[in-house]
Design a protein around this motif. Structure first.
Motif, PDB file in Angstrom:
ATOM      1  N   SER A 172     -17.110  33.919  26.362  1.00 40.12           N
ATOM      2  CA  SER A 172     -16.263  32.951  27.056  1.00 40.12           C
ATOM      3  C   SER A 172     -15.597  32.097  25.996  1.00 40.12           C
ATOM      4  O   SER A 172     -16.031  32.079  24.834  1.00 40.12           O
ATOM      5  N   ASP A 174     -15.594  28.881  25.654  1.00 40.55           N
ATOM      6  CA  ASP A 174     -16.505  27.840  25.162  1.00 40.55           C
ATOM      7  C   ASP A 174     -17.551  28.413  24.226  1.00 40.55           C
ATOM      8  O   ASP A 174     -17.842  27.851  23.160  1.00 40.55           O
ATOM      9  N   HIS A 175     -18.142  29.553  24.603  1.00 38.58           N
ATOM     10  CA  HIS A 175     -19.185  30.146  23.766  1.00 38.58           C
ATOM     11  C   HIS A 175     -18.634  30.585  22.410  1.00 38.58           C
ATOM     12  O   HIS A 175     -19.223  30.299  21.362  1.00 38.58           O
ATOM     13  N   SER A 177     -15.952  29.517  20.937  1.00 42.64           N
ATOM     14  CA  SER A 177     -15.515  28.344  20.175  1.00 42.64           C
ATOM     15  C   SER A 177     -16.706  27.664  19.509  1.00 42.64           C
ATOM     16  O   SER A 177     -16.610  27.202  18.361  1.00 42.64           O
ATOM     17  N   GLN A 178     -17.837  27.627  20.203  1.00 42.06           N
ATOM     18  CA  GLN A 178     -19.025  26.998  19.640  1.00 42.06           C
ATOM     19  C   GLN A 178     -19.591  27.816  18.483  1.00 42.06           C
ATOM     20  O   GLN A 178     -20.001  27.270  17.455  1.00 42.06           O
ATOM     21  N   LYS A 200     -11.485  27.258  17.097  1.00 38.58           N
ATOM     22  CA  LYS A 200     -11.544  25.975  17.797  1.00 38.58           C
ATOM     23  C   LYS A 200     -10.149  25.391  17.975  1.00 38.58           C
ATOM     24  O   LYS A 200      -9.852  24.765  19.003  1.00 38.58           O
TER      25      LYS A 200
END
Length: 969
Positions: A172, A174-175, A177-178, A200
């Protein structure tokens, strides 16, 4: 500058455009926008102050997006708008930005062009979801079902293939990007610049952007940037066969991509490279797909095919623009095959199919292209030389001219009485969309439209036998320009076919068919069989009928001998290559040089030609001129009396002529078709260094460097043939000598060739793309000497001529496939280290059946003297250092300790401050003037060269170690 006043309705409408644009008013807004895109950001900012309309045109976000991407360097960081991002990249002071933050408003100006762009930037795609598409959907298939029903035939959407992938649960925005936020990924966009963004920063851009064609992560190197991503998925069982797997990773074409994009992004209409097939798995979001079968060009798309090299360029609107502006114009029968892909689904796109993708929301996908049994011939076909067949593959019959159209009618019957007037008119308009100005007369256009439409109605035949009828039979792979759009280079293609031949014997029949398409293997096998029959050699076996190696001439390994057919650069160049090689062997045999123990012996040589449909052979030892060549009038009279008329000095004059400085009339090439010189040499047992490079120990590498130093010393000490007396008696005054004094004619030719190359050096360097900083391209003239004679030391001879020191035979092409190695039964231990001895499975094919593995490998032979010349010996260091040693200074030092000869003799007037006296400067000049991409080879080894500030920095980084070498004799 004018500001907004009372509403236009109060005073009546006022058209600002004519007055605000002046003489530019005759140009459409689209043209003005194109002009602005080619200016610098600062110039566009200045133009915004000219008038109200120019202010509007110069403040459009899509314009600033183009300006930003054209000037971006390094990882990009989006600042909320493209103008803000550009100003940040331009280092504009914050105080300058403040007054420009609030945009001005004007009435009295309307632009449908700007309106449509604005609409595309801000539209949402909720209504684009397609509930029921017409692409067949299935759960998991067996491999047999897939091969029988879909492979190479039609697209399909499959579910259930990726349920066990970790990526199905974890990929995903978010995942990612983290976990990968600080890793930069490649960005796909319409600028020619290579753009990357940290993940990011890209995730933040996705949330903020309102672009009509948003930036799109499309990274074929994501596995190198983030290796853990490769652990999150597996190639589905239906697509695991990939015949490119036999190539090393650095030689195989790009084949897998990570694809991430926001709403409105996507891939515009295209056919996948090299006619490969592809699978694409969606992990999150929704994609809308449109597909057309091979040869059916979508409305609004134009296919351009270069008649020189066959390169295919496609003009297409963006994915969103096509769906908004072109899709509504299609009649139902002309609409594409469509579907909406959902998370967890995998779509298969067969070879040659047109497809276009639009992301309906933020999406993450992974895709791979592959070559399997069903599309192998098409991939080989796409890399064949010529142009018409490549256009037909992508544009069908629209790519044909009148003659080609008539030819195709013999394959597909037409019912010429079945067209209605409406059909003809509609089809005529369709053709003009794809191929502008097809005919200059309306009558011809109607006639061709009728033929095209009839052929289309019969259906385009994506059949390899039918498509092969459009190949240019007069061209061959070795002599034709290589298409830049080909997925791999010429050397890699030959290596690929050769590796497949030995490593996959079960599909040799298929490989042979592909080789006949790509490199005209059938024609060269006929030539080989004629040569073998003439010299009473056994005909080639099944193992031996495919050319080996990666060189520019067909070479065959047969039992105890090697047959090479000279075809590179045409008949004339081939005669000089063989003639010079035979002259060299003659001199080598007369002397007592130890070099002859490390060069394969010549068994026979001759000229094969086709006359009245029958092959004939004339033996030729390089002396005199055979009748079949004499009637072609290739040589001026001054050379016909030479013992070797096509020998080394004649070859130098040929190079002189090729450089555009001909001293005599060029030959008539019409009589030179179907003539092929050839040579038969003794086969050298062992393996090529290219096969063993990664398995050799450091000791073996040092031993190889010493061997090359010793043998190059022997080569450079070998006497060169006497200069032609007719030439030497002719007065030459070199334009390159500053004081106007005479120089020996044998060097006069070389210097003039170098001067000729120097005149077009900027364009020559530019064509190698991004190998070096663009700023240095403009300074290359300043770096090179104003006359090339300054590179050479000279002495006065008894005839009061200036003669340059150091002239010698040079091989000029000692690369990793021209060094033969043999197993060493006793390993030489220099430092006690051992190497990894994993050998290629086909190594025994060159004669070492009893020694599949060895503790150590020793160099035994130098091969391939077709590029032999007489020149500056320092030129031989270029391929050795860059290709054999890969820039290793320790191996170069070992080479020089064995070589021992001086690289240049010091004249009495030696000036240590003169840069032309530096060894590094002299060889760097040769690198710049080289016909191959030597600068690119350097950049691949020394990555720091891409940010070099000067040519001197490049020179000293690569070749600086030579300046301390004085020679030991």
């Amino acid at each position: 500058m004018e500001n907004s006043g009372p509403p236009a309705a109060v005073y009546g409408f006022r058209d600002r455009r004519p007055e605000a644009l002046g003489d530019f008013r005759i140009l459409p807004d689209e043209v003005i926008n194109t002009i602005l895109e080619n200016l610098t950001p600062r110039d566009v900012s200045r133009l915004a102050c000219v008038s109200s309309v120019m202010y509007i045109l110069c403040n459009e976000e899509p314009l600033w997006m183009s300006l930003c991407l054209n000037s971006a360097k390094g990882p990009l960081q989006y600042k909320g708008s493209w103008k803000e991002t550009t100003l940040h990249l331009e280092n504009v002071p914050r105080g300058y930005e403040e007054p420009c933050r609030k945009q001005l408003q004007f009435d009295g100006f309307n632009s449908i062009f700007l309106y449509r762009r604005f609409y595309r930037c801000h539209t949402t795609l909720d209504g684009f979801y397609l509930d029921a598409g017409n692409v067949e959907r299935k759960d998991d298939l067996s491999l047999e079902e897939f091969q029988n029903e879909f492979d190479g035939k039609k697209p399909i959407i499959l579910s259930g293939l990726v349920n066990t992938w970790p990526a199905r649960r974890t990929w995903s925005i978010d995942h990612l990007s983290q976990k990968y936020g600080d890793i930069a990924f490649k960005i796909s966009q319409r600028s020619a610049k290579k753009i990357s963004m940290k993940f990011k920063d890209y995730a933040a851009y996705m949330q903020l952007q309102h672009d009509e064609d948003p930036l799109y992560i499309f990274d074929d190197k994501f596995g190198e940037a983030a290796p853990d991503l490769l652990k999150d998925y597996d190639v589905p069982h239906l697509f695991q066969e990939d015949l490119f797997d036999v190539l090393d990773d650095d030689k195989r074409p790009p084949f897998r991509w990570l694809i991430i994009g926001p709403e409105r992004s996507g891939a515009s209409w295209h056919v996948d490279p090299a006619l490969t097939s592809a699978w694409n798995t969606l992990l999150c979001g929704r994609k809308r797909w449109a597909l057309y079968p091979p040869g059916k060009v979508p409305l609004g798309v134009t296919v351009h095919v270069s008649e020189e090299d066959g390169d295919v360029n496609i003009e297409t609107p963006s994915s969103l623009q096509w769906w908004l502006d072109f899709y509504p114009l299609l009649a139902d029968e002309d609409k594409p095959i469509e579907c909406t892909q959902l998370p967890g689904e995998t779509i298969y796109v067969p070879s040659g199919w047109w497809h276009c993708v639009l992301n309906l929301e933020s999406t993450i996908a992974v895709t791979q292209n592959f070559v399997n049994f069903n599309n192998f011939e098409f991939v080989c076909f796409d890399m064949a030389p010529g142009y018409r067949h490549k256009g037909v593959c992508r544009a069908g019959f629209l790519a044909l001219d009148g003659n080609g159209l008539e030819d195709s009618e013999t394959h597909i019957p037409c019912d010429k009485g079945s067209l209605s007037t409406f059909d003809l008119e509609r089809k005529e308009k369709r053709i003009k969309v794809h191929k502008c100005e097809y005919d200059r007369t309306h009558k011809k256009s109607i006639s061709c439209a009728s033929k095209f439409y009839n052929l289309w109605r019969q259906g385009f035949s994506y059949d390899i036998n039918f498509l092969a009828s459009f190949l240019d039979k007069e061209r061959d792979h070795y002599n034709s320009p290589w298409s830049p759009g080909s997925c791999i280079g010429q050397r890699e293609l030959r290596e690929w076919l050769s590796k497949l031949w030995y490593e996959k014997p079960a599909i040799r029949e298929l490989i042979w068919k592909g080789a006949c398409l790509a490199i005209n293997a059938g024609k060269w096998l006929e030539c080989l069989e004629e040569i073998c029959a003439f010299h009473d050699l056994s005909p080639p076996s099944d193992d031996e009928r495919l050319p080996v190696g990666t060189g520019s001439n067909p070479v065959y390994l047969m039992d105890d001998h090697v047959v090479k057919i000279y075809i590179e650069e045409g008949v004339e160049a081939s005669l000089y290559s063989l003639g010079t090689e035979l002259e060299f062997y003659n001199i080598l045999c007369k002397g007592n040089s130890p070099l002859k123990n490390h060069i394969p012996g010549v068994l026979a040589s001759g000229i094969l030609y086709l006359e009245n449909g029958a092959y004939k052979i004339v033996p030729w030892d390089g002396k005199k001129i055979p009748d079949v060549i004499a009637k072609c009038n290739l040589l001026p009279e001054m050379y016909q009396a030479n013992e070797f008329p096509f020998g080394a000095w004649s070859k130098k004059q040929f190079e002189f002529r090729k450089a555009g400085l001909s001293m005599y009339e060029p030959m008539d090439s019409a009589e030179l078709k179907n003539i092929w010189p050839y040579i038969i040499t003794k086969r050298c047992r062992g393996k090529m260094f290219a096969q063993l490079r990664d398995s050799l120990s450091w000791d073996d590498a040092l031993n190889l460097a010493s061997f090359l130093g010793e043998q190059l010393r022997n080569l450079h000490l070998l006497p060169h043939p006497p200069f032609n007396s007719t030439i030497s008696s002719t007065s030459y005054t070199s334009e390159s000598i500053p004081d106007g004094s005479k120089i020996h004619p044998k060097w006069d030719v070389l210097i003039k060739i170098l001067d000729k190359k120097r005149k077009g050096i900027s364009d020559h360097v530019k064509k190698w793309g991004s190998s070096i900083p663009r700023s240095l391209v403009e300074k290359v003239d300043e770096y090179l000497p104003d006359d090339m004679a300054k590179l050479f030391d000279t002495i006065e001879d008894e005839n009061d001529l200036k003669d340059c020191m150091g002239l010698s035979w040079i091989h000029s092409d000692i690369m990793d496939d021209n060094i033969q190695m043999k197993p060493c039964l006793v390993k030489l231990c220099l430092d006690g280290s051992t190497g990894d001895n994993n050998l290629l499975s086909n190594g025994s094919k060159n004669g070492w059946k009893d020694l599949e593995e060895s503790e150590s490998w020793c160099p035994s032979y130098i091969l391939d003297f077709s590029n032999l010349s007489i020149d500056d010996p320092i030129c031989d260091l270029i391929p050795i250092y860059l290709d054999i040693f890969r820039g290793n200074p320790n191996l170069l030092q070992q080479f020089l300790e064995s070589y021992k000869l001086p690289l240049a003799r010091r004249s009495q007037n030696f000036d240590s401050g003169d840069k032309s006296r530096r060894h590094s400067y002299r060889i760097m000049c040769y690198c710049i003037l080289h016909e191959e991409d030597i600068l690119g080879a350097m950049s691949s080894i020394w990555k720091e060269l891409k940010t070099a500030k000067s040519w001197e920095e490049i020179e000293l980084t690569v070749w600086g170690g030579l300046n301390n070498y004085k020679g030991l004799t």
